[in-house]
Every structure is written in C-alpha cells, then in structure tokens.
Design an enzyme around this catalytic site. Structure first.
Site: not given
Ligand code: NDP
Length: 244
Positions: A11, A62, A89, A154, A156, A158
């Site tokens: 955030a 993390d 997110n 990336y 893969a 998502k």
C-alpha cells in the site's frame, strides 16, 4: 457502529495506495503493508488520518515470506479479531527472456506475487469462517489470462492467482466468504516507469481506450467487488480498457 477492517498489501504507492485511500474515505480502519518503503507508508498513514479522520495501522513485512505474514496477522488479529476485507495487492514485475532468468529471480516473482496470496489467505480465513463473512480481492493482471512475451514468470504468477481465486471461491462459498480477482491492464504506476516514451506510446495505441488506466479506477472496482452481492464470487474481473 463498529468500524470495518481491511488489510491492503503493497500500500505504499501505486494501486495499493489508491485502494487504501478509497477504503479510508469510506470509513474503514485500514491496515497498510509494504516490505521496504516505510517512509512512503507513513506518508499514506498521515494522509489517511488528516484527510479522512479515520484510524489506520502499519504492518510491514515481506508477504512472500510466511514468517513475516504470521507476524503481520498476529498484530492484526490482536488489534481487531477478524478482517472484513483482505486485498492481496503486493506484486513485482520481471522483464527479460526466460532463458536468462536465474532461480532466485524466478522464486522472488512467484513468492511475491503468488505464494503471498496463499500465505495471507491462509492466515485471514479462520476467523472469517468463524464469523461466516469475509471478502478477499486478489490483484491480478491481464497477462495472467493472455501471457506476455518476456514476462513469463510474471504471467505464470498471475495465472496462478487466477486459479487460486477460482478454486478458493468454491472452497469458501459455503462459509459465505467471497473471493474475486481484478485483472488489471496497463495502469499508470512506478511498475511501468521503465518504459521509454516510444514504448509507452505504442502501448497506448494498442489499448482500445487509448490510455493507461488510473490507480483510482482500479481502487473503485476493488471497492465495488468488495461490496457486491454475495453471489459474485470466483470471478476474474478485467479492468484493461478493452485490451483483451
Ligand atoms: P508498484 O510497484 O507501484 O507498487 C508495488 C507495491 O507492492 C509497493 O507498495 C511495494 O512496497 C509492495 N511490495 C512489493 N513486494 C512486496 C513484498 N514482498 N511484500 C510486501 N509488499 C511488497 O506496483 P503497482 O501498484 O503497479 O502494482 C500493484 C499490483 O497490481 C501488483 O500485484 C501488480 O502485479 C498488479 N498489476 C499492476 C499493473 C500495472 O500496470 N501497474 C498491471 C497489472 C497488474 P515496497 O517497495 O516496500 O516493497
């Protein structure tokens, strides 16, 4: 009336920052997370407290590391008992040929973008089940559906988020917990700052809407999905200006 609680991972800037401000503007108690940019996270907290006069907590760590996620949720559950909304997110991109990618680079993308969703959902779900309510929104990408050249890891990660979303929605629907993903197109954030002017123009030309999306547009869709009728679950909702 008791305040509702939301955790937004990642955030400190970009899409996550806008989601945090949207929920704060609507009166939520917001838990803000990021890994490294504590100064920026504190700036978001200051804006929330000054502009929206609502409370806000900081839970750094993390989210790709299960020990950090345990610590984050210990703080959250001590403070509020149960989240009403979890927004997964946090994410990173990696651009390059797959054949040149090192093992640690692969693991970092998968841990940050996909395993983080597993760790945070696993920690958030038990009290939601006890209460028989909760909403989980995962921030995904159109490349999780379509695949992007030079972004195989990336894409893969998502695609994994999309699969996890659909499966978990089925697992949790009997407990009245809804799980959906937002598949973003190209959104104007730091993640795309490395593109040259020419590359940016070419991308804009390829987007039917003719422009990048804004973080506020994504935040509005996240808000809407988190407050939609309970029958909306297991969906991967595109916010891509008509790209796919
Ligand atoms: P930014 O790079 O602007 O912000 C990323 C945020 O994630 C930062 O707050 C960063 O904080 C945090 N973060 C990164 N790694 C970790 C970690 N291991 N643990 C905790 N926090 C972490 O990205 P965007 O706002 O553009 O992206 C947000 C999400 O939207 C991502 O999941 C991304 O994949 C997705 N998305 C973005 C698109 C775009 O075009 N921008 C398109 C499609 C999807 P810190 O610096 O402290 O690590």
């Amino acid at each position: 009336m008791e305040k509702k609680n939301v955790l937004i991972t990642g955030a400190s800037r970009g899409i996550g920052r806008s989601i945090a401000l949207k929920f704060a503007a609507e009166g939520y108690h917001v838990f803000l997370n990021c890994r490294a940019s504590l100064d920026k996270l504190n700036e978001v907290k200051t804006v929330i407290e000054k502009e929206y006069h609502t409370s806000c907590g900081i839970v750094t760590g993390d989210v790709g590391d299960p020990r950090d996620v345990s610590g984050i949720f210990e703080q959250i559950h001590r403070s509020c008992g149960c989240l009403d909304v979890l927004v997964n997110n946090a994410g990173i991109s990696y651009i390059g040929l797959l054949m040149d990618m090192r093992d640690d680079e692969w693991r970092r993308v998968i841990d940050t973008n996909l395993s983080s969703v597993f760790y945070c959902c696993r920690a958030a779900i038990p009290p939601m089940i006890s209460r028989r309510s909760g909403r989980i929104i995962n921030i995904s990408s159109m490349w999780g559906n379509a695949g992007a050249s030079c972004e195989a890891a990336y894409s893969a990660s998502k695609a994994g988020v999309n699969g996890l979303t659909r499966a978990l929605a089925k697992e949790l629907a009997p407990s009245n917990i809804q799980v959906n993903a937002i598949a973003c197109g190209v959104i104007d954030t730091d993640m795309n700052r490395q593109l040259s002017e020419d590359e940016r123009q070419a991308l804009e030309d390829a987007i039917p809407a003719g422009r990048y999306g804004t973080t506020d547009e994504v935040a509005q869709v996240v808000w809407d999905a988190a407050h939609a009728p309970a029958y909306l679950t297991g969906q991967v909702i595109g916010v891509d200006g008509g790209y796919l």
